[in-house]
Design a protein around this motif. Structure first.
Motif, PDB file in Angstrom:
ATOM      1  N   TYR A 167       0.834  -1.197   0.000  1.00 22.63           N
ATOM      2  CA  TYR A 167       0.000   0.000   0.000  1.00 22.63           C
ATOM      3  C   TYR A 167       0.872   1.252   0.000  1.00 22.63           C
ATOM      4  CZ  TYR A 167      -3.556   3.366   1.641  1.00 22.63           C
ATOM      5  OH  TYR A 167      -4.398   4.447   1.780  1.00 22.63           O
ATOM      6  N   GLY A 168       1.935   1.248   0.796  1.00 26.49           N
ATOM      7  CA  GLY A 168       2.847   2.386   0.821  1.00 26.49           C
ATOM      8  C   GLY A 168       3.539   2.601  -0.508  1.00 26.49           C
ATOM      9  N   VAL A 169       3.890   1.507  -1.173  1.00 28.86           N
ATOM     10  CA  VAL A 169       4.517   1.618  -2.494  1.00 28.86           C
ATOM     11  C   VAL A 169       3.565   2.282  -3.483  1.00 28.86           C
ATOM     12  CG1 VAL A 169       5.348   0.301  -4.481  1.00 28.86           C
ATOM     13  CG2 VAL A 169       6.113  -0.307  -2.173  1.00 28.86           C
ATOM     14  N   ASP A 170       2.289   1.887  -3.456  1.00 32.66           N
ATOM     15  CA  ASP A 170       1.315   2.483  -4.372  1.00 32.66           C
ATOM     16  C   ASP A 170       1.128   3.973  -4.096  1.00 32.66           C
ATOM     17  OD1 ASP A 170       0.871   0.203  -5.825  1.00 32.66           O
ATOM     18  OD2 ASP A 170      -0.894  -0.420  -4.673  1.00 32.66           O
ATOM     19  N   ASP A 200      -9.033   2.970  -5.409  1.00 30.86           N
ATOM     20  CA  ASP A 200      -9.651   1.900  -6.192  1.00 30.86           C
ATOM     21  C   ASP A 200      -8.700   0.740  -6.467  1.00 30.86           C
ATOM     22  OD1 ASP A 200     -12.036   3.304  -6.309  1.00 30.86           O
ATOM     23  OD2 ASP A 200     -11.502   4.316  -8.186  1.00 30.86           O
ATOM     24  N   LEU A 201      -7.448   0.878  -6.058  1.00 25.80           N
ATOM     25  CA  LEU A 201      -6.493  -0.211  -6.246  1.00 25.80           C
ATOM     26  C   LEU A 201      -6.665  -1.271  -5.164  1.00 25.80           C
ATOM     27  CD1 LEU A 201      -3.218   1.776  -7.063  1.00 25.80           C
ATOM     28  CD2 LEU A 201      -4.946   0.898  -8.661  1.00 25.80           C
ATOM     29  N   ASP A 202      -6.212  -2.454  -5.451  1.00 23.50           N
ATOM     30  CA  ASP A 202      -6.186  -3.546  -4.472  1.00 23.50           C
ATOM     31  C   ASP A 202      -4.718  -3.871  -4.207  1.00 23.50           C
ATOM     32  OD1 ASP A 202      -6.497  -5.762  -2.890  1.00 23.50           O
ATOM     33  OD2 ASP A 202      -7.334  -7.042  -4.465  1.00 23.50           O
ATOM     34  N   SER A 203      -4.097  -3.096  -3.311  1.00 21.21           N
ATOM     35  CA  SER A 203      -2.648  -3.182  -3.126  1.00 21.21           C
ATOM     36  C   SER A 203      -2.184  -4.550  -2.685  1.00 21.21           C
ATOM     37  CB  SER A 203      -2.181  -2.121  -2.118  1.00 21.21           C
ATOM     38  OG  SER A 203      -2.391  -0.823  -2.611  1.00 21.21           O
ATOM     39  N   ASP A 204      -2.968  -5.231  -1.856  1.00 21.20           N
ATOM     40  CA  ASP A 204      -2.522  -6.524  -1.340  1.00 21.20           C
ATOM     41  C   ASP A 204      -3.116  -7.707  -2.090  1.00 21.20           C
ATOM     42  OD1 ASP A 204      -5.109  -6.294  -0.460  1.00 21.20           O
ATOM     43  OD2 ASP A 204      -4.627  -6.319   1.683  1.00 21.20           O
ATOM     44  N   GLY A 205      -3.926  -7.442  -3.122  1.00 20.01           N
ATOM     45  CA  GLY A 205      -4.438  -8.511  -3.956  1.00 20.01           C
ATOM     46  C   GLY A 205      -5.392  -9.462  -3.276  1.00 20.01           C
ATOM     47  N   ASP A 206      -6.139  -8.973  -2.280  1.00 22.52           N
ATOM     48  CA  ASP A 206      -7.059  -9.862  -1.561  1.00 22.52           C
ATOM     49  C   ASP A 206      -8.505  -9.771  -2.048  1.00 22.52           C
ATOM     50  OD1 ASP A 206      -7.790  -7.393  -0.588  1.00 22.52           O
ATOM     51  OD2 ASP A 206      -7.289  -7.799   1.503  1.00 22.52           O
ATOM     52  N   GLY A 207      -8.722  -8.999  -3.125  1.00 27.41           N
ATOM     53  CA  GLY A 207     -10.067  -8.885  -3.675  1.00 27.41           C
ATOM     54  C   GLY A 207     -10.861  -7.698  -3.173  1.00 27.41           C
ATOM     55  N   TYR A 208     -10.284  -6.902  -2.280  1.00 26.31           N
ATOM     56  CA  TYR A 208     -10.960  -5.718  -1.744  1.00 26.31           C
ATOM     57  C   TYR A 208     -10.127  -4.487  -2.074  1.00 26.31           C
ATOM     58  CZ  TYR A 208     -13.684  -9.044   1.025  1.00 26.31           C
ATOM     59  OH  TYR A 208     -14.492 -10.079   1.432  1.00 26.31           O
ATOM     60  N   ASP A 209     -10.771  -3.442  -2.596  1.00 25.89           N
ATOM     61  CA  ASP A 209     -10.012  -2.242  -2.917  1.00 25.89           C
ATOM     62  C   ASP A 209      -9.569  -1.543  -1.642  1.00 25.89           C
ATOM     63  OD1 ASP A 209     -11.942   0.039  -2.221  1.00 25.89           O
ATOM     64  OD2 ASP A 209     -13.185  -1.132  -3.602  1.00 25.89           O
TER      65      ASP A 209
END
Length: 492
Positions: A71-74, A105-114
């Protein structure tokens, strides 16, 4: 004049505190701190669970600062991407909101939730294992506990273990299970357990809660269980700490009190006795190895106890370690972790020629040095021109050999943005602060729940801190009665 000890040149480093929460985020580049980040994040999302206690934790954007999590990278990628690094604090603060919006709107950790959904739900946008709670709680039968609501039977067993140090017997559990007044019984049981030796006695739960603040080291202990190089008795510190935390005494006394306390066993029960001897009287009664040397009108709770001054100030002219330890263990801010940075204009001055104004040092020392000056008139292990462990208004003159400017070190400082004339004012400002009540509640929350508050628990934690200074009148035991009523404590 009382005799000075002939102490060897001891050196050690005290352990760093458990990361308690509020820290600076590092979003410009590794190693460059942005102190406004937590407050800026919560100005954008003031009502989310992570901001209920005032500011977000460092783990929102970091693994271990300064390393960024996904998330911090994004966020970093969307924060003025064409602007040269490092960003100034002004540029960072003025543009963080746009970067946060860009990654919602991104899903930084790829868990299916923005990311926005996770922030609003109180889950972590950088941790794929942390997801929003389901809208409907499912409660499979798990050992008979109610998993979707507060379970009084679970709490009864838990508080008996936490506060009395034992599980309830089968007969006790059955009697409680069929009782119509379970909530009342929980609180009457808590009242009984708060008087137990397990909770308040020598070596008990509250006694050991003081470990991080006191930092015991038996090798240099005086008094009972004396070490080979007796310099001070930390039993005084433990007794005083427990005394401030029990019987609903005002916990601000841990920083502002001007008396001392002795703990002793009487027929198997610990008795805490407050006393108020002058340094000379205490020297006559207990001898040089144990006496408390600070005169009453210069005492500030544990901050001026002999052990605290000896272990932290030691031989130091400008005692930054002492101030950093106080800031860390009583207010929850670890400057080494970039927490609680509040730069003071014109600082650091570097009175003792330690190079604190160098690039990479000044950003922390502009806060730390201003915190430190009020501690500079209290002797550690000699080193100035007065006795050890005392208040000495002329102390800096004894360090003139370190450079001409060291004698110019002021006693006035700044704490949490507020000027303070001396350590007495430092302690008063600290004791009245939001940081102090949050850190105090956090001590007990972590003790009883095994970890700091989760994002979804921040609102309950913040309410406990608010009420500790309000309806609880700084009484820990009143706060604990509310803590056992929280969902965080009562849902298995």
């Amino acid at each position: 004049m009382l005799p000075l000890p002939k102490a060897p040149p001891l050196r050690w480093v005290t352990g760093t505190a458990l990361l308690a929460g509020l820290s600076a985020l590092v979003l410009a580049r590794p190693g460059v701190a942005q102190p406004p980040a937590p407050a800026s994040f919560c100005s954008v999302y003031p009502d989310v669970p992570a901001c209920a206690a005032g500011e977000v934790t460092c783990t929102t954007c970091h693994t271990a600062a300064p390393a960024l999590n996904p998330y911090g990278v994004d966020i970093e990628s969307n924060l003025l991407p064409g602007e040269p690094r490092p960003l100034s604090s002004a540029l960072f603060t003025n543009n963080l909101a746009d970067a946060l919006a860009a990654v919602e709107d991104l899903d930084s950790d790829g868990d299916g939730y923005d990311n926005l959904t996770e922030i609003q739900a109180g889950s972590a946008p950088a941790d794929a294992k942390s997801v929003p709670a389901p809208a409907v709680c499912e409660d499979p039968d798990a050992d008979g506990w109610e998993l979707c609501a507060y379970d009084s039977n679970y709490v009864y067993k838990k508080l008996m273990i936490d506060f009395c140090g034992r599980s309830p017997s089968y007969l006790e559990r059955e009697e409680f299970r069929v009782a119509k007044d379970q909530r009342d019984r929980l609180h009457s049981t808590l009242d009984v357990c708060l008087q137990s030796e397990y909770w308040r006695g020598i070596g008990g739960q509250v006694w050991n809660l003081g470990n991080r603040k006191i930092g015991p080291l038996q090798a240099i202990k005086s008094g009972k269980d004396v070490g080979p190089i007796p310099l001070a008795d930390y039993d005084d510190d433990y007794a005083y700490f427990v005394w401030t935390q029990t019987e609903n005494r005002d916990i601000r006394l841990v920083l502002t009190g001007q008396t001392f306390v002795t703990a002793s066993l009487v027929d198997g029960t610990t008795v805490y006795e407050e006393w108020d001897r002058s340094p000379g009287e205490d020297y006559t009664l207990r001898g040089y190895d144990r006496y408390q040397a600070v005169v009453k009108d210069r005492r500030a709770g544990l901050l001026t106890h002999r052990w605290f001054l000896m272990t932290n100030t030691m031989f130091t002219a400008v005692p930054r370690t002492t101030a950093a330890q106080a800031y860390r263990v009583f207010l929850g801010y670890d400057i080494a972790l970039l927490q609680g940075l509040s730069p003071v204009e014109g600082e650091p001055v570097d009175y003792d020629n330690k190079g604190v104004g160098a690039e990479g040092c000044a950003s922390c020392h502009s806060t730390l040095d201003a915190l430190t000056y009020p501690f500079s008139r209290y002797e550690g292990i000699g080193g100035g021109d007065g006795e050890s462990y005392t208040y000495n208004s002329d102390r800096m003159a004894g360090f003139a050999y370190q450079g001409a400017r060291v004698t110019e070190t002021p006693e006035q400082g700044v704490l949490l943005g507020q000027p303070v004339a001396d350590l007495l004012e430092w302690a008063q400002v600290a004791a009245e602060s939001d940081a102090f009540v949050r850190a105090s509640v956090l001590d007990y929350w972590t003790l009883l729940l095994g970890e700091p508050p989760r994002p979804t628990e921040q609102a309950e934690y913040a309410k406990l801190a608010e009420d500790l200074r309000g309806k609880h009148a700084y009484g820990i035991e009143r706060m604990l009665h509310d803590l056992i009523d929280t969902e965080a404590y009562g849902v298995p």
